[in-house]
Design a protein around this motif. Structure first.
Motif, PDB file in Angstrom:
ATOM      1  N   ALA A   7       0.816  -1.215   0.000  1.00 42.14           N
ATOM      2  CA  ALA A   7       0.000   0.000   0.000  1.00 42.14           C
ATOM      3  C   ALA A   7       0.849   1.265   0.000  1.00 42.14           C
ATOM      4  O   ALA A   7       0.329   2.359  -0.191  1.00 42.14           O
ATOM      5  CB  ALA A   7      -0.921   0.009   1.212  1.00 42.14           C
ATOM      6  N   TYR A  31      -7.126  -5.789   4.398  1.00 42.19           N
ATOM      7  CA  TYR A  31      -6.081  -4.776   4.595  1.00 42.19           C
ATOM      8  C   TYR A  31      -5.522  -4.820   6.020  1.00 42.19           C
ATOM      9  O   TYR A  31      -6.187  -5.255   6.953  1.00 42.19           O
ATOM     10  CB  TYR A  31      -6.614  -3.385   4.265  1.00 42.19           C
ATOM     11  CG  TYR A  31      -7.553  -2.786   5.292  1.00 42.19           C
ATOM     12  CD1 TYR A  31      -7.117  -1.814   6.187  1.00 42.19           C
ATOM     13  CD2 TYR A  31      -8.889  -3.184   5.364  1.00 42.19           C
ATOM     14  CE1 TYR A  31      -7.972  -1.263   7.122  1.00 42.19           C
ATOM     15  CE2 TYR A  31      -9.756  -2.633   6.293  1.00 42.19           C
ATOM     16  CZ  TYR A  31      -9.287  -1.666   7.171  1.00 42.19           C
ATOM     17  OH  TYR A  31     -10.137  -1.130   8.097  1.00 42.19           O
ATOM     18  N   VAL A  36      -2.500   0.779   7.204  1.00 46.08           N
ATOM     19  CA  VAL A  36      -2.838   1.167   5.836  1.00 46.08           C
ATOM     20  C   VAL A  36      -3.786   2.366   5.881  1.00 46.08           C
ATOM     21  O   VAL A  36      -4.759   2.368   6.639  1.00 46.08           O
ATOM     22  CB  VAL A  36      -3.502  -0.004   5.081  1.00 46.08           C
ATOM     23  CG1 VAL A  36      -4.092   0.468   3.762  1.00 46.08           C
ATOM     24  CG2 VAL A  36      -2.492  -1.114   4.840  1.00 46.08           C
ATOM     25  N   LEU A  78      -3.855  -6.381   1.164  1.00 47.39           N
ATOM     26  CA  LEU A  78      -3.217  -5.064   1.173  1.00 47.39           C
ATOM     27  C   LEU A  78      -2.365  -4.894   2.426  1.00 47.39           C
ATOM     28  O   LEU A  78      -2.883  -4.756   3.535  1.00 47.39           O
ATOM     29  CB  LEU A  78      -4.295  -3.981   1.094  1.00 47.39           C
ATOM     30  CG  LEU A  78      -3.844  -2.556   0.802  1.00 47.39           C
ATOM     31  CD1 LEU A  78      -3.178  -2.461  -0.571  1.00 47.39           C
ATOM     32  CD2 LEU A  78      -5.032  -1.602   0.877  1.00 47.39           C
ATOM     33  N   HIS A  79      -1.056  -4.888   2.219  1.00 46.18           N
ATOM     34  CA  HIS A  79      -0.106  -4.730   3.317  1.00 46.18           C
ATOM     35  C   HIS A  79       0.482  -3.330   3.312  1.00 46.18           C
ATOM     36  O   HIS A  79       0.527  -2.656   2.281  1.00 46.18           O
ATOM     37  CB  HIS A  79       1.026  -5.755   3.196  1.00 46.18           C
ATOM     38  CG  HIS A  79       0.651  -7.120   3.637  1.00 46.18           C
ATOM     39  ND1 HIS A  79       0.778  -7.541   4.940  1.00 46.18           N
ATOM     40  CD2 HIS A  79       0.152  -8.181   2.948  1.00 46.18           C
ATOM     41  CE1 HIS A  79       0.385  -8.803   5.038  1.00 46.18           C
ATOM     42  NE2 HIS A  79      -0.010  -9.217   3.845  1.00 46.18           N
ATOM     43  N   THR A  80       1.005  -2.911   4.459  1.00 46.53           N
ATOM     44  CA  THR A  80       1.634  -1.611   4.553  1.00 46.53           C
ATOM     45  C   THR A  80       3.011  -1.609   3.878  1.00 46.53           C
ATOM     46  O   THR A  80       3.671  -2.646   3.808  1.00 46.53           O
ATOM     47  CB  THR A  80       1.792  -1.204   6.036  1.00 46.53           C
ATOM     48  OG1 THR A  80       2.350   0.103   6.102  1.00 46.53           O
ATOM     49  CG2 THR A  80       2.701  -2.161   6.769  1.00 46.53           C
TER      50      THR A  80
END
Length: 255
Positions: A7, A31, A36, A78-80
């Motif tokens: 992300a 997420y 995020v 959705l990963h940081t």
């Protein structure tokens, strides 16, 4: 299909073009909670199912992925930052391999890059530091014995520490035990690239005090090394007029 997507460090426009397209096409998004920027989720299509993995176990995440696959839906995990750093993605991928579910990985801009941008900093300055150690303090999750902070500190290279803001008193001791001087420059970057970003320059011996002063307890990166104050570095040879490259003939200096 499962798409692991970075992300970015926080700012909405720092997700990659590829990652943004995946997000817009996704039927299901899982997420990584508060890490995020929730503004990114506004770009998902109508009807997209959204899950916050901060409240889920690995098994629950996998159940959502499996259900989506049965329905022939596209999932974005959705990963940081970039998923390859402290993203716990390998354990997910291994289970997907076992289940015969296809996946791929879309890289993202890591927060350690965002932190450098926040400080207008170059991690690799000639004659100052040409290496960057990315690591973290040992907390509830252990680190290998040979990868203790004190061991890395003995090299004197630039260090970027994730997941260590709550352990700064111990971090100071380990850095100095490893060989850094107490007055070595350091920085705390809180929520790099987010609207609430903060940067604080200090020294190794004042890291904990600085964090307490500004009430920073989490979601920050610690940067250690002389590059933080970028004094007394050598000019790059690449752009030196006397230096010959594949594309440019150097000019011989005349007396």
């Amino acid at each position: 299909m499962i798409h692991f997507v970075g992300a970015g460090p926080g700012a909405v426009d720092l997700i990659t073009v590829r990652g943004q397209k995946f997000l817009e096409q996704a039927d299901v998004v899982i997420y990584a909670g508060s890490l995020v920027n929730p503004e990114l989720l506004k770009s998902t299509k109508e009807g997209c199912r959204i899950y916050n993995s901060a409240k889920m176990t690995l098994e629950e995440v996998l159940d959502v992925m499996m259900d989506a696959e049965k329905e022939k839906k596209m999932t974005v995990r959705l990963h940081t930052g970039d998923p390859c750093l402290y993203g716990a993605i390998r354990e997910q991928m291994d289970q997907l391999d076992r289940l015969g579910i296809a996946y791929d990985s879309c890289p993202g801009v890591s927060s350690f890059c965002g932190a450098a941008a926040a400080l207008d900093l170059e991690y690799t300055l000639p004659e100052v530091s040409q290496s960057v150690v990315i690591t973290r303090m040992e907390g509830r999750t252990p680190v290998p014995e040979k990868e203790k902070v004190a061991s890395f500190a003995s090299h004197g290279a630039t260090m970027v520490l994730f997941l260590s803001t709550g352990l700064l008193d111990k971090l100071e001791k380990q850095l100095m035990e490893g060989g850094y001087k107490a007055d070595t420059p350091a920085a705390i970057v809180y929520k790099a690239t987010w609207p609430e970003e903060e940067t604080h320059i200090c020294t190794i011996s004042t890291l904990a005090r600085t964090a307490r002063e500004y009430q920073i307890t989490k979601t920050a990166l610690i940067i250690v090394g002389d590059v933080v104050t970028h004094h007394r570095y050598e000019r790059s040879k690449l752009y030196d007029p006397e230096f010959t490259t594949e594309f440019r003939q150097g000019i011989t200096k005349t007396e």
